[in-house]
Scaffold this motif. Structure first.
Motif, PDB file in Angstrom:
ATOM      1  N   LEU A 112       0.816  -1.212   0.000  1.00 57.41           N
ATOM      2  CA  LEU A 112       0.000   0.000   0.000  1.00 57.41           C
ATOM      3  C   LEU A 112       0.852   1.264   0.000  1.00 57.41           C
ATOM      4  O   LEU A 112       0.337   2.352  -0.175  1.00 57.41           O
ATOM      5  CB  LEU A 112      -0.917   0.008   1.228  1.00 57.41           C
ATOM      6  CG  LEU A 112      -2.305  -0.624   1.039  1.00 57.41           C
ATOM      7  CD1 LEU A 112      -3.022  -0.705   2.376  1.00 57.41           C
ATOM      8  CD2 LEU A 112      -3.129   0.149   0.031  1.00 57.41           C
ATOM      9  N   ASN A 115       1.327   4.531  -4.514  1.00 56.65           N
ATOM     10  CA  ASN A 115       0.059   5.109  -4.939  1.00 56.65           C
ATOM     11  C   ASN A 115      -0.108   4.888  -6.437  1.00 56.65           C
ATOM     12  O   ASN A 115       0.715   5.321  -7.233  1.00 56.65           O
ATOM     13  CB  ASN A 115       0.027   6.603  -4.620  1.00 56.65           C
ATOM     14  CG  ASN A 115      -1.376   7.169  -4.663  1.00 56.65           C
ATOM     15  OD1 ASN A 115      -2.345   6.424  -4.816  1.00 56.65           O
ATOM     16  ND2 ASN A 115      -1.490   8.471  -4.534  1.00 56.65           N
ATOM     17  N   ARG A 145      -5.824   8.261  -4.409  1.00 55.57           N
ATOM     18  CA  ARG A 145      -5.123   7.633  -3.297  1.00 55.57           C
ATOM     19  C   ARG A 145      -5.781   6.290  -3.010  1.00 55.57           C
ATOM     20  O   ARG A 145      -6.920   6.227  -2.591  1.00 55.57           O
ATOM     21  CB  ARG A 145      -5.148   8.524  -2.057  1.00 55.57           C
ATOM     22  CG  ARG A 145      -4.494   7.879  -0.840  1.00 55.57           C
ATOM     23  CD  ARG A 145      -4.599   8.763   0.368  1.00 55.57           C
ATOM     24  NE  ARG A 145      -4.337   8.006   1.577  1.00 55.57           N
ATOM     25  CZ  ARG A 145      -4.541   8.453   2.807  1.00 55.57           C
ATOM     26  NH1 ARG A 145      -5.015   9.670   2.984  1.00 55.57           N
ATOM     27  NH2 ARG A 145      -4.287   7.709   3.851  1.00 55.57           N
ATOM     28  N   SER A 147      -6.786   2.967  -1.088  1.00 53.35           N
ATOM     29  CA  SER A 147      -7.019   2.687   0.329  1.00 53.35           C
ATOM     30  C   SER A 147      -6.802   1.205   0.627  1.00 53.35           C
ATOM     31  O   SER A 147      -6.593   0.389  -0.271  1.00 53.35           O
ATOM     32  CB  SER A 147      -8.455   3.076   0.706  1.00 53.35           C
ATOM     33  OG  SER A 147      -9.374   2.088   0.238  1.00 53.35           O
ATOM     34  N   ALA A 148      -6.911   0.859   1.905  1.00 56.47           N
ATOM     35  CA  ALA A 148      -6.827  -0.546   2.324  1.00 56.47           C
ATOM     36  C   ALA A 148      -8.182  -1.230   2.232  1.00 56.47           C
ATOM     37  O   ALA A 148      -8.280  -2.437   2.463  1.00 56.47           O
ATOM     38  CB  ALA A 148      -6.302  -0.632   3.753  1.00 56.47           C
ATOM     39  N   TYR A 149      -9.240  -0.475   1.912  1.00 54.99           N
ATOM     40  CA  TYR A 149     -10.579  -1.046   1.809  1.00 54.99           C
ATOM     41  C   TYR A 149     -10.750  -1.767   0.468  1.00 54.99           C
ATOM     42  O   TYR A 149     -10.152  -1.388  -0.534  1.00 54.99           O
ATOM     43  CB  TYR A 149     -11.649   0.035   1.936  1.00 54.99           C
ATOM     44  CG  TYR A 149     -11.649   0.736   3.267  1.00 54.99           C
ATOM     45  CD1 TYR A 149     -11.912   0.038   4.438  1.00 54.99           C
ATOM     46  CD2 TYR A 149     -11.388   2.103   3.361  1.00 54.99           C
ATOM     47  CE1 TYR A 149     -11.920   0.679   5.671  1.00 54.99           C
ATOM     48  CE2 TYR A 149     -11.392   2.754   4.582  1.00 54.99           C
ATOM     49  CZ  TYR A 149     -11.659   2.044   5.737  1.00 54.99           C
ATOM     50  OH  TYR A 149     -11.660   2.675   6.952  1.00 54.99           O
ATOM     51  N   ARG A 159      -9.064  -2.853  -4.687  1.00 49.29           N
ATOM     52  CA  ARG A 159      -8.955  -1.876  -3.609  1.00 49.29           C
ATOM     53  C   ARG A 159      -9.677  -0.592  -3.995  1.00 49.29           C
ATOM     54  O   ARG A 159      -9.607  -0.140  -5.139  1.00 49.29           O
ATOM     55  CB  ARG A 159      -7.489  -1.574  -3.301  1.00 49.29           C
ATOM     56  CG  ARG A 159      -6.801  -2.669  -2.493  1.00 49.29           C
ATOM     57  CD  ARG A 159      -5.351  -2.328  -2.233  1.00 49.29           C
ATOM     58  NE  ARG A 159      -4.688  -3.356  -1.445  1.00 49.29           N
ATOM     59  CZ  ARG A 159      -3.371  -3.458  -1.324  1.00 49.29           C
ATOM     60  NH1 ARG A 159      -2.590  -2.603  -1.968  1.00 49.29           N
ATOM     61  NH2 ARG A 159      -2.844  -4.407  -0.588  1.00 49.29           N
ATOM     62  N   ALA A 161     -10.485   3.506  -3.928  1.00 49.30           N
ATOM     63  CA  ALA A 161      -9.679   4.727  -3.963  1.00 49.30           C
ATOM     64  C   ALA A 161     -10.446   5.869  -3.311  1.00 49.30           C
ATOM     65  O   ALA A 161     -11.661   5.995  -3.483  1.00 49.30           O
ATOM     66  CB  ALA A 161      -9.330   5.095  -5.397  1.00 49.30           C
ATOM     67  N   PHE A 162      -9.749   6.706  -2.536  1.00 45.42           N
ATOM     68  CA  PHE A 162     -10.360   7.889  -1.945  1.00 45.42           C
ATOM     69  C   PHE A 162     -10.636   8.918  -3.041  1.00 45.42           C
ATOM     70  O   PHE A 162      -9.864   9.071  -3.986  1.00 45.42           O
ATOM     71  CB  PHE A 162      -9.442   8.497  -0.893  1.00 45.42           C
ATOM     72  CG  PHE A 162      -9.325   7.667   0.358  1.00 45.42           C
ATOM     73  CD1 PHE A 162     -10.384   7.571   1.253  1.00 45.42           C
ATOM     74  CD2 PHE A 162      -8.158   6.974   0.651  1.00 45.42           C
ATOM     75  CE1 PHE A 162     -10.276   6.819   2.405  1.00 45.42           C
ATOM     76  CE2 PHE A 162      -8.044   6.211   1.788  1.00 45.42           C
ATOM     77  CZ  PHE A 162      -9.108   6.129   2.678  1.00 45.42           C
ATOM     78  N   ILE A 167     -10.702  13.638   2.952  1.00 45.44           N
ATOM     79  CA  ILE A 167     -11.062  12.313   2.466  1.00 45.44           C
ATOM     80  C   ILE A 167     -12.302  11.806   3.166  1.00 45.44           C
ATOM     81  O   ILE A 167     -12.351  11.675   4.379  1.00 45.44           O
ATOM     82  CB  ILE A 167      -9.886  11.337   2.679  1.00 45.44           C
ATOM     83  CG1 ILE A 167      -8.720  11.736   1.778  1.00 45.44           C
ATOM     84  CG2 ILE A 167     -10.316   9.901   2.392  1.00 45.44           C
ATOM     85  CD1 ILE A 167      -7.454  10.981   2.034  1.00 45.44           C
ATOM     86  N   LEU A 170     -15.265   6.961  -1.204  1.00 42.62           N
ATOM     87  CA  LEU A 170     -14.385   6.101  -1.976  1.00 42.62           C
ATOM     88  C   LEU A 170     -15.109   5.587  -3.215  1.00 42.62           C
ATOM     89  O   LEU A 170     -16.332   5.582  -3.265  1.00 42.62           O
ATOM     90  CB  LEU A 170     -13.925   4.901  -1.136  1.00 42.62           C
ATOM     91  CG  LEU A 170     -13.264   5.185   0.209  1.00 42.62           C
ATOM     92  CD1 LEU A 170     -14.187   4.724   1.332  1.00 42.62           C
ATOM     93  CD2 LEU A 170     -11.940   4.482   0.318  1.00 42.62           C
ATOM     94  N   ARG A 205     -12.172  -4.532   4.924  1.00 42.93           N
ATOM     95  CA  ARG A 205     -10.748  -4.837   5.042  1.00 42.93           C
ATOM     96  C   ARG A 205     -10.484  -6.336   4.986  1.00 42.93           C
ATOM     97  O   ARG A 205      -9.356  -6.765   4.815  1.00 42.93           O
ATOM     98  CB  ARG A 205     -10.193  -4.295   6.362  1.00 42.93           C
ATOM     99  CG  ARG A 205     -10.169  -2.775   6.459  1.00 42.93           C
ATOM    100  CD  ARG A 205      -9.623  -2.369   7.812  1.00 42.93           C
ATOM    101  NE  ARG A 205      -9.560  -0.936   7.984  1.00 42.93           N
ATOM    102  CZ  ARG A 205      -8.512  -0.171   7.651  1.00 42.93           C
ATOM    103  NH1 ARG A 205      -7.438  -0.746   7.137  1.00 42.93           N
ATOM    104  NH2 ARG A 205      -8.518   1.119   7.832  1.00 42.93           N
TER     105      ARG A 205
END
Length: 212
Positions: A112, A115, A145, A147-149, A159, A161-162, A167, A170, A205
């Motif tokens: 992660l 980017n 950006r 994310s980990a989500y 994954r 992105a924001f 922020i 997503l 997650r």
């Protein structure tokens, strides 16, 4: 190409540590009408910027030493990692979309710390590879950006992105699903039919439902 449709030509840089993988990724783009610049690491940034790319495609593959590694990989586990890291740190490239293609590497394993805009897996995602390059060349104007989500849409698993500063929300760069963050633990997401579903952020997650 179907008759009656005009191809949108884009300038695409394809980078990797291995010329064989560069050819594997560059060939379908050339056949689709895109202009492609091949760059084997170490990268020549002056040449890249003179080409004025609209999209950068970066290949990554697992080193032999990391074949049995089950946790998130780091830079020393991946061919192609340092090329992406160098590009991310190069200011003039900060607004150019980066699509990562993993060979023997899944997004859930990818660090992660880097980017990027979209992660595709070879060979599973090659059916949408050219399409996504065209979409990002014409639509994406600023780096997202990551994310980990993980996308909650069944069968996706990319994954998220924001979207904004500050922020809050997503989206999935792969299938377009949106997730609204309500608070630190709760959110909602919209499916393809526009139906809203509540979700716990911790569930996004979890590895359950991730592709690969």
């Amino acid at each position: 190409m179907p008759s009656g449709k005009m191809a949108i030509m884009a300038r695409v840089v394809v980078v990797d540590d291995h010329p064989e993988l560069i050819d594997l990724l560059g060939s379908p783009l050339v056949r689709a009408g895109h202009r492609v610049l091949d760059e084997v690491a170490p990268l020549d940034f002056d040449e890249i910027m003179h080409f004025a790319p609209q999209v950068i495609v970066a290949g990554v593959s697992r080193r032999q030493s990391a074949v049995t590694k089950a946790t998130e990989l780091d830079g020393e586990d991946l061919y192609g990692y340092h090329a992406i890291a160098n590009m991310v740190g190069y200011p003039a490239i900060s607004l150019i979309p980066i699509l990562v293609v993993g060979v023997g590497v899944f997004e859930r394993e990818f660090p992660l710390a880097l980017n990027y805009d979209l992660f595709l897996t070879f060979p599973d995602d090659m059916g949408i590879f050219v399409q996504k390059v065209g979409e990002f060349a014409s639509l994406i104007k600023t780096r997202r950006r990551i994310s980990a989500y993980v996308c909650p849409s069944p069968g996706c698993g990319s994954r998220l992105a924001f979207l904004k500063e500050p922020i809050r929300d997503l989206s999935c760069p792969r299938c377009g699903v949106g997730v609204a963050l309500i608070d630190e633990t709760h959110g909602t997401w919209l499916d393809a039919q526009g139906v809203s579903h509540p979700c716990l952020l911790e569930e996004l997650r979890a590895p359950v439902g991730r592709r690969g």
